[in-house]
Design a protein around this motif. Structure first.
Motif, PDB file in Angstrom:
ATOM      1  N   PHE A   2     -37.973 -40.769 100.710  1.00 24.17           N
ATOM      2  CA  PHE A   2     -39.423 -40.621 100.839  1.00 24.17           C
ATOM      3  C   PHE A   2     -40.305 -41.073 102.125  1.00 24.17           C
ATOM      4  O   PHE A   2     -40.047 -41.740 102.842  1.00 24.17           O
ATOM      5  N   ILE A   3     -40.329 -39.286 103.158  1.00 24.24           N
ATOM      6  CA  ILE A   3     -40.744 -39.069 104.520  1.00 24.24           C
ATOM      7  C   ILE A   3     -41.822 -38.353 103.779  1.00 24.24           C
ATOM      8  O   ILE A   3     -41.917 -36.974 104.305  1.00 24.24           O
ATOM      9  N   ARG A   4     -43.119 -38.888 104.515  1.00 19.90           N
ATOM     10  CA  ARG A   4     -44.159 -38.461 105.007  1.00 19.90           C
ATOM     11  C   ARG A   4     -44.227 -37.815 106.477  1.00 19.90           C
ATOM     12  O   ARG A   4     -43.039 -38.258 107.021  1.00 19.90           O
ATOM     13  N   SER A   5     -44.353 -36.887 106.446  1.00 20.09           N
ATOM     14  CA  SER A   5     -44.095 -35.812 107.584  1.00 20.09           C
ATOM     15  C   SER A   5     -44.620 -36.811 108.871  1.00 20.09           C
ATOM     16  O   SER A   5     -43.944 -36.595 110.307  1.00 20.09           O
ATOM     17  N   CYS A   6     -45.702 -37.615 108.761  1.00 21.68           N
ATOM     18  CA  CYS A   6     -46.634 -38.770 110.682  1.00 21.68           C
ATOM     19  C   CYS A   6     -45.060 -39.633 110.432  1.00 21.68           C
ATOM     20  O   CYS A   6     -44.941 -39.845 111.457  1.00 21.68           O
TER      21      CYS A   6
END
Length: 215
Positions: A2-6
């Motif tokens: 899980f990788i948020r864009s930030c």
């Protein structure tokens, strides 16, 4: 992962550098009774393949070795960089929940078994990489070549051509800038080299953000 864009690293080179700087990895493959997972060093060769190639080996007696080439599904290599627990008491107003700051890279790809000659070359590269920083470090030519070759049948060398490359640098980019920088200041005051590296990464990945914003 899980990788948020930030949380995506600003530079792909920074993600590859993590793999270079922290080669101790976890290799995961599917098995009939569940996953196989082996901790081992993996060396990155960026000159080959679309996303680079990882080189490694493990004991032939390891059950994982017998599963390496039995399936067509990709393998997963996991690398961890500097990490630290971050207490809420480090934030200026102590208003954010405690968390972890960390850096991780996941590499997916299919494995190919190395020939004996390829394995020996890889072992030479690994030995030089690990021993060169050590004063008076050990060299493979200190023993007869036969002492190397007689051991090769007992290990399995492999190459993982990276098909998918994921990097997550969770370093406070979704928090107020002053909070992330306060964490960096705390870590930078440590004598721990990992904390110092993490502090530098926090400052790099948060550079240029608006002082009043979150992500």
């Amino acid at each position: 992962m899980f990788i948020r864009s930030c949380w995506q690293p600003r530079s792909l080179d920074a993600a590859y550098k993590l793999v270079d700087d922290y080669p101790w990895a976890l290799l995961v493959d599917n098995g009939d009774d569940g996953p196989f997972a082996t901790n081992l060093p993996l060396l990155l060769d960026r000159s080959r393949g679309a996303h680079g190639v990882l080189l490694g080996h493990l004991a032939r007696a390891n059950d994982h070795a017998r599963a390496l080439f039995a399936r067509s599904a990709p393998s997963l290599a996991i690398f961890h960089g500097p990490q630290s627990y971050v207490t809420a008491s480090w934030y200026p107003e102590r208003q954010m929940p405690s968390t972890f700051y960390y850096m991780a890279v996941h590499c997916y790809g299919r494995l190919r078994e190395q020939t004996a000659a390829e394995l020996e070359r890889t072992l030479g590269v690994l030995n030089d990489r690990m021993e060169t920083p050590i004063p008076g470090g050990w060299r493979m030519d200190e023993i007869p070549h036969s002492e190397i070759t007689r051991r090769l049948p007992h290990i399995v060398g492999f190459e993982l051509e990276i098909e998918r490359f994921e990097a997550k640098f969770k370093l406070g980019q979704d928090e107020p800038l002053r909070d992330a920088l306060a964490v960096a200041d705390r870590l930078a005051a440590s004598a721990d080299s990992e904390h110092l590296a993490l502090a530098a990464a926090i400052r790099r990945e948060n550079a240029g953000r608006a002082a009043s914003g979150g992500a």
